[in-house]
Design a protein around this motif. Structure first.
Motif, mmCIF file in Angstrom:
data_model
loop_
_atom_site.group_PDB
_atom_site.id
_atom_site.type_symbol
_atom_site.label_atom_id
_atom_site.label_comp_id
_atom_site.label_asym_id
_atom_site.label_seq_id
_atom_site.Cartn_x
_atom_site.Cartn_y
_atom_site.Cartn_z
ATOM 1 N N LYS A 289 6.674 11.683 54.637
ATOM 2 C CA LYS A 289 5.701 11.721 53.543
ATOM 3 C C LYS A 289 6.132 12.723 52.477
ATOM 4 C CE LYS A 289 0.773 12.338 52.606
ATOM 5 N NZ LYS A 289 0.976 13.217 51.437
ATOM 6 N N LYS A 290 6.664 13.882 52.943
ATOM 7 C CA LYS A 290 7.111 14.900 52.004
ATOM 8 C C LYS A 290 8.280 14.396 51.177
ATOM 9 C CE LYS A 290 6.830 19.123 50.394
ATOM 10 N NZ LYS A 290 5.645 19.572 49.661
ATOM 11 N N ILE A 291 9.205 13.704 51.839
ATOM 12 C CA ILE A 291 10.357 13.132 51.117
ATOM 13 C C ILE A 291 9.874 12.146 50.060
ATOM 14 C CG2 ILE A 291 12.324 11.547 51.376
ATOM 15 C CD1 ILE A 291 12.879 12.921 54.062
ATOM 16 N N LYS A 292 8.943 11.286 50.447
ATOM 17 C CA LYS A 292 8.424 10.301 49.505
ATOM 18 C C LYS A 292 7.735 10.976 48.320
ATOM 19 C CE LYS A 292 5.648 6.073 49.317
ATOM 20 N NZ LYS A 292 4.792 5.145 50.094
ATOM 21 N N ASP A 293 6.959 12.032 48.615
ATOM 22 C CA ASP A 293 6.271 12.767 47.543
ATOM 23 C C ASP A 293 7.285 13.413 46.593
ATOM 24 O OD1 ASP A 293 3.860 12.081 48.615
ATOM 25 O OD2 ASP A 293 3.514 13.982 49.627
ATOM 26 N N LEU A 294 8.342 14.022 47.162
ATOM 27 C CA LEU A 294 9.358 14.672 46.334
ATOM 28 C C LEU A 294 10.126 13.653 45.499
ATOM 29 C CD1 LEU A 294 10.723 17.309 48.883
ATOM 30 C CD2 LEU A 294 9.360 17.783 46.834
ATOM 31 N N GLU A 295 10.439 12.516 46.101
ATOM 32 C CA GLU A 295 11.136 11.454 45.360
ATOM 33 C C GLU A 295 10.275 10.949 44.214
ATOM 34 O OE1 GLU A 295 14.021 9.552 48.847
ATOM 35 O OE2 GLU A 295 12.029 8.718 48.485
ATOM 36 N N THR A 296 8.970 10.847 44.467
ATOM 37 C CA THR A 296 8.045 10.425 43.406
ATOM 38 C C THR A 296 8.015 11.460 42.279
ATOM 39 O OG1 THR A 296 6.666 9.217 44.980
ATOM 40 C CG2 THR A 296 5.645 9.814 42.886
ATOM 41 N N GLN A 297 7.985 12.740 42.669
ATOM 42 C CA GLN A 297 7.990 13.807 41.655
ATOM 43 C C GLN A 297 9.256 13.751 40.805
ATOM 44 O OE1 GLN A 297 7.184 17.771 43.231
ATOM 45 N NE2 GLN A 297 5.788 16.915 44.743
ATOM 46 N N ILE A 298 10.409 13.557 41.450
ATOM 47 C CA ILE A 298 11.672 13.492 40.713
ATOM 48 C C ILE A 298 11.669 12.307 39.758
ATOM 49 C CG2 ILE A 298 14.157 13.030 40.965
ATOM 50 C CD1 ILE A 298 14.022 14.653 43.574
ATOM 51 N N SER A 299 11.169 11.166 40.224
ATOM 52 C CA SER A 299 11.093 9.977 39.363
ATOM 53 C C SER A 299 10.209 10.233 38.149
ATOM 54 C CB SER A 299 10.543 8.800 40.177
ATOM 55 O OG SER A 299 10.382 7.663 39.364
ATOM 56 N N GLU A 300 9.065 10.890 38.390
ATOM 57 C CA GLU A 300 8.152 11.196 37.285
ATOM 58 C C GLU A 300 8.776 12.210 36.324
ATOM 59 O OE1 GLU A 300 4.704 12.504 39.333
ATOM 60 O OE2 GLU A 300 3.944 10.475 39.713
ATOM 61 N N ALA A 392 14.590 21.092 28.707
ATOM 62 C CA ALA A 392 15.228 22.090 29.574
ATOM 63 C C ALA A 392 14.265 22.571 30.656
ATOM 64 C CB ALA A 392 15.710 23.267 28.736
ATOM 65 N N SER A 393 13.000 22.749 30.281
ATOM 66 C CA SER A 393 11.998 23.201 31.249
ATOM 67 C C SER A 393 11.769 22.146 32.336
ATOM 68 C CB SER A 393 10.684 23.505 30.529
ATOM 69 O OG SER A 393 9.682 23.871 31.463
ATOM 70 N N ILE A 394 11.642 20.884 31.904
ATOM 71 C CA ILE A 394 11.427 19.804 32.875
ATOM 72 C C ILE A 394 12.661 19.636 33.758
ATOM 73 C CG2 ILE A 394 10.952 17.339 33.155
ATOM 74 C CD1 ILE A 394 9.518 17.433 30.428
ATOM 75 N N GLN A 395 13.838 19.764 33.147
ATOM 76 C CA GLN A 395 15.084 19.617 33.905
ATOM 77 C C GLN A 395 15.192 20.707 34.979
ATOM 78 O OE1 GLN A 395 17.378 17.132 33.566
ATOM 79 N NE2 GLN A 395 18.429 18.008 35.344
ATOM 80 N N SER A 396 14.754 21.925 34.642
ATOM 81 C CA SER A 396 14.788 23.029 35.603
ATOM 82 C C SER A 396 13.865 22.747 36.784
ATOM 83 C CB SER A 396 14.380 24.327 34.902
ATOM 84 O OG SER A 396 14.305 25.386 35.827
ATOM 85 N N ILE A 397 12.676 22.228 36.490
ATOM 86 C CA ILE A 397 11.721 21.876 37.553
ATOM 87 C C ILE A 397 12.298 20.760 38.419
ATOM 88 C CG2 ILE A 397 9.442 20.901 38.019
ATOM 89 C CD1 ILE A 397 8.489 22.273 35.435
ATOM 90 N N LYS A 398 12.936 19.794 37.773
ATOM 91 C CA LYS A 398 13.537 18.663 38.500
ATOM 92 C C LYS A 398 14.625 19.153 39.453
ATOM 93 C CE LYS A 398 16.204 14.434 37.620
ATOM 94 N NZ LYS A 398 17.569 14.914 37.752
ATOM 95 N N GLU A 399 15.449 20.085 39.020
ATOM 96 C CA GLU A 399 16.522 20.602 39.870
ATOM 97 C C GLU A 399 15.954 21.325 41.093
ATOM 98 O OE1 GLU A 399 18.819 22.999 37.251
ATOM 99 O OE2 GLU A 399 19.792 21.291 36.259
ATOM 100 N N LYS A 400 14.862 22.061 40.899
ATOM 101 C CA LYS A 400 14.211 22.742 42.023
ATOM 102 C C LYS A 400 13.648 21.719 43.011
ATOM 103 C CE LYS A 400 12.951 26.925 39.456
ATOM 104 N NZ LYS A 400 11.834 27.741 38.921
ATOM 105 N N THR A 401 13.070 20.644 42.482
ATOM 106 C CA THR A 401 12.530 19.587 43.337
ATOM 107 C C THR A 401 13.644 18.918 44.125
ATOM 108 O OG1 THR A 401 10.808 19.181 41.668
ATOM 109 C CG2 THR A 401 11.088 17.510 43.379
ATOM 110 N N LYS A 403 16.411 20.283 45.106
ATOM 111 C CA LYS A 403 16.839 21.204 46.163
ATOM 112 C C LYS A 403 15.885 21.138 47.352
ATOM 113 C CE LYS A 403 19.341 24.523 43.262
ATOM 114 N NZ LYS A 403 19.399 25.907 42.752
ATOM 115 N N LYS A 404 14.594 21.018 47.066
ATOM 116 C CA LYS A 404 13.610 20.872 48.143
ATOM 117 C C LYS A 404 13.877 19.585 48.920
ATOM 118 C CE LYS A 404 9.766 23.313 45.889
ATOM 119 N NZ LYS A 404 8.400 23.145 45.349
ATOM 120 N N LEU A 405 14.205 18.524 48.183
ATOM 121 C CA LEU A 405 14.468 17.239 48.822
ATOM 122 C C LEU A 405 15.698 17.310 49.715
ATOM 123 C CD1 LEU A 405 13.799 14.253 49.126
ATOM 124 C CD2 LEU A 405 15.130 13.796 47.060
ATOM 125 N N GLU A 406 16.707 18.033 49.291
ATOM 126 C CA GLU A 406 17.947 18.158 50.076
ATOM 127 C C GLU A 406 17.684 18.761 51.455
ATOM 128 O OE1 GLU A 406 20.666 20.425 47.767
ATOM 129 O OE2 GLU A 406 21.005 18.846 46.276
#
Length: 409
Positions: A289-300, A392-401, A403-406
């Motif tokens: 579920k966490k993976i799916k949530d993180l993947e959804t966040q990255i897509s958004e 740049a701000s969104i890209q930074s958040i995406k990179e953190k997300t 890393k969580k997914l990894e």
């Protein structure tokens, strides 16, 4: 696997003997169905006792918490530092009372080891203070504030059997094994084992059995019950589709059979494996579920970046179109020819509450229509730059997300 009532009697007696003089030094929630008690003695080594909806046993394994346990906070509040006074089995039922006392207080922890199981904390008057899950069925109701009620007893008292108790078997038209299971409340493994050891076909109708055969069945049952309860047994672990531990060999066993040092150690092995397996399943489900949530966040987040890029591009195009107007000799953004060029770039002028705005797709930008076109273009370029800064701000958040997914992959 589910415990039999005769197995619980042995466990209660064996554990009672080992925990004399011990008190609760810590309590751990392992799963929602399992609680680990650390027992301390001033002169002896610490013990760990697991109470779960499957049963109770002493364990050599301290498992890390796998999921929250709703009773943990209350149990720690009420039971820490209290002495484990006694453990009792209720009749032949798969129910045990654990009585704790100290500092002028007394509590009873009830373990129900049948069906879905249940764990309840009661005061010394058996009023329910907390429980794993409430019950509201025809024969009883369990919830906080009510007095604990045992389920209706059924069948014979297997610990006090008389040969005359088997008279009904001689008259029943039920299959002998079915009558046996219903009347004595023993699991299928014991029913089959009794008939196998007695050398009698359990599929025969009860009223077709001879007195000699019913007598052999009675003696076999009495010996098995006595051997299990007294500890006169050699436990085995049987593995096929599932794993279970038996205090003694019951006739022919199918699967991989290995000896256990004791029934309690065998239980520790099998039940601990089951807890870990179930815990991993729960964690895996949570991880999925966490993976799916993180993947959804990255897509958004990727969509948000593309949206900002598109918006920035459109604002920049409109700003450049203003210089096109200047090159064509247009002097004001209010002119019709300027409006046409704006429309070609999906933009238009509007006024809201007396404020002039230029609308570029869904973005509204405040402008002064009296200003030179170059000044209005500068306003738009600044807005495009500000919008672009969000990437740049969104890209930074995406990179953190990412890393969580990894960590979950």
């Amino acid at each position: 696997m589910a415990l039999a009532g005769i197995e619980l009697r042995y466990l209660v007696d064996a554990i009672t003997e080992q925990v004399q003089g011990y008190y609760i030094s810590n309590i751990y929630g392992i799963t929602k169905d399992s609680i680990l008690f650390k027992l301390h003695h001033t002169e002896k080594s610490d013990l760990f006792m697991m109470i779960s909806t499957s049963g109770v046993w002493l364990t050599a394994v301290k498992i890390a918490q796998m999921e929250p346990n709703r009773l943990l906070k209350r149990l720690r509040s009420d039971l820490l530092r209290l002495k484990l006074k006694k453990i009792e089995q209720i009749g032949a039922e798969r129910i045990a009372y654990f009585t704790f006392e100290g500092f002028g207080k007394e509590f009873v922890l009830v373990g129900e080891f049948f069906g879905d199981g249940n764990i309840l904390l009661c005061n010394n008057e058996m009023k329910i203070l907390a429980l794993q899950h409430s019950i509201d069925v025809r024969h009883r109701k369990l919830s906080v504030g009510l007095e604990y009620a045992q389920p209706p007893s059924s069948g014979l008292d297997i610990f006090n059997l008389k040969e005359s108790d088997f008279d009904e078997l001689k008259t029943t038209d039920l299959v002998a094994a079915k009558w046996f299971g219903r009347t004595l409340g023993l699991p299928k493994k014991y029913v089959e084992g009794v008939f196998d050891i007695a050398g009698i076909d359990g599929k025969r109708i009860g009223n077709l059995l001879t007195d000699d055969e019913t007598g052999r069945i009675f003696k076999t049952v009495k010996k098995i019950v006595s051997d299990v309860v007294s500890g006169n047994h050699k436990a085995v672990i049987v593995r096929n589709e599932t794993a279970e531990v038996l205090p003694l060999k019951l006739g022919k066993l199918e699967g991989e059979v290995t000896d256990a040092n004791s029934f309690i150690e065998g239980l520790d092995t099998v039940f601990t494996e089951n807890i870990i397996k179930k815990g991993k399943s729960v964690q895996s489900s949570g991880s999925d579920k966490k993976i799916k949530d993180l993947e959804t966040q990255i897509s958004e987040q990727e969509k948000a970046i593309e949206t900002v890029k598109e918006r920035t591009k459109n604002i920049t195009n409109v700003a450049n179109s203003l210089f096109e107007m200047v090159s064509k000799g247009i002097g004001s953004i209010d002119e019709n020819s300027a409006q046409e060029i704006l429309a070609n770039n999906n933009a238009k002028l509007i006024s809201e509450k007396g404020i002039s705005l230029i609308v570029i797709q869904d973005e509204k930008i405040k402008i002064n229509t009296k200003s030179p076109l170059q000044s209005i273009a500068s306003v738009l370029f600044n807005e495009a730059k500000k919008q672009s800064g969000a990437i740049a701000s969104i890209q930074s958040i995406k990179e953190k997300t990412e890393k969580k997914l990894e960590k979950f992959q």
